[in-house]
Design a protein around this motif. Structure first.
Motif, short mmCIF file in Angstrom:
data_model
loop_
_atom_site.label_atom_id
_atom_site.label_comp_id
_atom_site.label_asym_id
_atom_site.label_seq_id
_atom_site.Cartn_x
_atom_site.Cartn_y
_atom_site.Cartn_z
N HIS A 84 -0.68 0.82 7.73
CA HIS A 84 -1.29 -0.34 7.74
C HIS A 84 -2.81 -0.22 8.27
O HIS A 84 -3.64 -1.23 7.78
CB HIS A 84 -0.34 -1.49 8.27
CG HIS A 84 0.49 -1.92 7.20
ND1 HIS A 84 0.63 -3.06 6.54
CD2 HIS A 84 1.64 -1.37 7.20
CE1 HIS A 84 1.62 -3.08 5.88
NE2 HIS A 84 2.43 -1.99 6.20
N GLY A 85 -2.99 0.50 9.49
CA GLY A 85 -4.32 0.27 9.77
C GLY A 85 -5.24 1.63 9.10
O GLY A 85 -6.43 1.53 9.47
N HIS A 86 -4.89 2.20 8.11
CA HIS A 86 -5.63 3.24 7.22
C HIS A 86 -6.75 2.35 6.71
O HIS A 86 -6.60 1.39 6.11
CB HIS A 86 -4.87 3.99 6.31
CG HIS A 86 -5.53 4.84 5.86
ND1 HIS A 86 -6.42 4.74 4.86
CD2 HIS A 86 -5.32 6.47 5.89
CE1 HIS A 86 -6.94 6.19 4.43
NE2 HIS A 86 -6.34 7.03 5.06
N PRO A 87 -7.98 2.94 6.78
CA PRO A 87 -9.03 2.03 6.31
C PRO A 87 -8.98 1.79 4.53
O PRO A 87 -9.19 0.64 4.34
CB PRO A 87 -10.41 3.09 6.12
CG PRO A 87 -10.15 4.07 7.28
CD PRO A 87 -8.48 3.98 7.40
N VAL A 88 -8.41 2.46 4.09
CA VAL A 88 -8.05 2.06 2.50
C VAL A 88 -7.14 0.76 2.48
O VAL A 88 -7.16 -0.11 1.72
CB VAL A 88 -7.44 3.29 1.70
CG1 VAL A 88 -6.78 2.74 0.36
CG2 VAL A 88 -8.59 4.42 1.52
N ASN A 89 -5.92 0.91 3.32
CA ASN A 89 -5.13 -0.37 3.18
C ASN A 89 -5.62 -1.53 3.91
O ASN A 89 -4.70 -2.65 3.84
CB ASN A 89 -3.80 0.19 3.86
CG ASN A 89 -3.06 1.29 3.31
OD1 ASN A 89 -3.18 1.40 1.91
ND2 ASN A 89 -2.33 2.14 3.95
N ARG A 90 -6.79 -1.53 4.40
CA ARG A 90 -7.14 -2.80 4.98
C ARG A 90 -7.66 -3.76 3.77
O ARG A 90 -7.58 -5.03 3.99
CB ARG A 90 -8.39 -2.59 5.93
CG ARG A 90 -8.09 -2.03 7.35
CD ARG A 90 -9.26 -1.47 8.27
NE ARG A 90 -8.68 -0.59 9.08
CZ ARG A 90 -9.66 0.06 9.81
NH1 ARG A 90 -10.90 0.04 9.44
NH2 ARG A 90 -8.91 0.73 10.75
N ARG A 91 -8.11 -3.23 2.74
CA ARG A 91 -8.59 -3.98 1.84
C ARG A 91 -7.80 -3.58 0.31
O ARG A 91 -7.57 -4.45 -0.35
CB ARG A 91 -10.21 -4.05 1.21
CG ARG A 91 -10.77 -4.81 2.76
CD ARG A 91 -12.34 -4.95 2.61
NE ARG A 91 -13.13 -5.71 3.31
CZ ARG A 91 -14.38 -6.21 3.32
NH1 ARG A 91 -15.13 -5.91 2.26
NH2 ARG A 91 -14.88 -6.77 4.40
N GLY A 92 -7.51 -2.51 0.24
CA GLY A 92 -7.34 -1.85 -1.07
C GLY A 92 -5.85 -1.77 -1.26
O GLY A 92 -5.32 -0.81 -1.95
N TRP A 93 -5.07 -2.14 -0.23
CA TRP A 93 -3.66 -2.01 -0.15
C TRP A 93 -2.96 -2.39 -1.53
O TRP A 93 -1.84 -1.79 -1.93
CB TRP A 93 -3.14 -2.72 1.04
CG TRP A 93 -3.07 -4.37 0.86
CD1 TRP A 93 -3.83 -5.07 1.59
CD2 TRP A 93 -2.22 -5.09 0.18
NE1 TRP A 93 -3.76 -6.52 1.03
CE2 TRP A 93 -2.46 -6.59 0.28
CE3 TRP A 93 -1.05 -5.00 -0.63
CZ2 TRP A 93 -1.84 -7.63 -0.02
CZ3 TRP A 93 -0.20 -6.23 -0.70
CH2 TRP A 93 -0.71 -7.13 -0.53
N PRO A 94 -3.31 -3.56 -2.23
CA PRO A 94 -2.72 -3.60 -3.53
C PRO A 94 -2.49 -2.57 -4.43
O PRO A 94 -1.35 -2.24 -5.10
CB PRO A 94 -3.47 -4.74 -4.22
CG PRO A 94 -3.96 -5.42 -3.33
CD PRO A 94 -4.59 -4.49 -2.11
N ALA A 95 -3.46 -1.69 -4.53
CA ALA A 95 -3.20 -0.50 -5.50
C ALA A 95 -2.50 0.52 -4.75
O ALA A 95 -1.79 1.29 -5.28
CB ALA A 95 -4.86 0.03 -5.47
#
Length: 244
Positions: free
Chosen positions: A29-40
């Motif tokens: 959940h702390g991965h940079p991509v998952n901070r905002r792009g988690w829906p994808a």
């Protein structure tokens, strides 16, 4: 009131495994991509989970490049994947209603309408499903990883429906993973681990069904291992999104 699942935390290795699983999910959940792009990334995780779950029930996990999915196990698993978001609040409030809906989605192409969403007419099955529903709807305060393992293992052991029990059990486990806050965004893919280690999965599930301390502990530990493996799968999804 006594928590019926609390003794599971005292089984050898469980507390440590639960902590490791929690840490692995938090890192994803702390991965940079998952901070905002988690829906994808969550959408990709959901598809991978559906494909692996269908394969475990004997379905073909390959999604055709053109046309609709006509393989019944995969079609059912994908229908569930599309509906999970709407089912989370129902699962928390009325688990048996959500479970019936999961079976309808999973088994539409596998059985007749008169059997969809209806557990086998067995007093023992009904009693255990009711107890499971009470636990899911607030009857325990154990960590999410333990409740996920119990829901998953109990539904596999009961096989309450005539068809698609594996897909339903894994979907219910996924709902529990989200609803307990273990993985609220639905990023991890433990189903891939279950498929890759299908023999171990089957043996551990059989151990859970015995109800012995050893069998229960082994199943919970394996489920926690799958959460960690699912977190690694989620990291690979996020990394692919980062480089893509």
């Amino acid at each position: 009131m006594t928590d019926p699942l609390a003794p599971l935390l005292e089984l050898p290795g469980v507390e440590e495994a639960v902590g490791a699983a929690r840490e692995a999910v938090d890192q994803v959940h702390g991965h940079p991509v998952n901070r905002r792009g988690w829906p994808a990334t969550a959408a990709e995780a959901s598809v991978r989970a559906a494909r692996a779950s269908a394969a475990l029930d004997g379905g073909d996990p390959e999604i055709p490049t053109a046309g609709e999915v006509d393989e019944p196990h995969l079609a059912g698993a994908l229908r569930i994947a599309e509906s999970l978001g709407t089912l989370v609040p129902i699962w928390q409030r009325a688990p048996m209603q959500a479970l019936a809906r999961l079976h309808v989605l999973a088994a539409t192409d596998l059985t007749g309408d008169d059997e969809l969403g209806r557990p086998r007419p067995s007093r023992g099955v009904t009693r255990r499903l009711d107890l499971l529903g009470e636990i899911v709807a607030g009857g325990t305060s154990v960590p999410g990883a333990v409740l996920v393992a119990v829901v998953h293992g109990e539904l596999l052991a009961l096989s309450p429906f005539g068809t698609a029990n594996g897909v339903v059990a894994r979907a219910a486990a996924r709902l529990t993973t989200i609803s307990t806050g273990l993985d609220p965004k639905g990023l991890i893919v433990p189903e891939v681990c279950y498929l890759r280690r299908s023999d171990r999965y089957a043996a551990a599930a059989a151990g859970f069904a015995t109800g012995t301390d050893e069998g229960l502990a082994d199943w919970i530990l394996f489920c926690c291992e799958a959460v960690e493996a699912g977190a690694r799968e989620a990291t690979s999804i996020a990394e692919a999104a980062l480089t893509g």
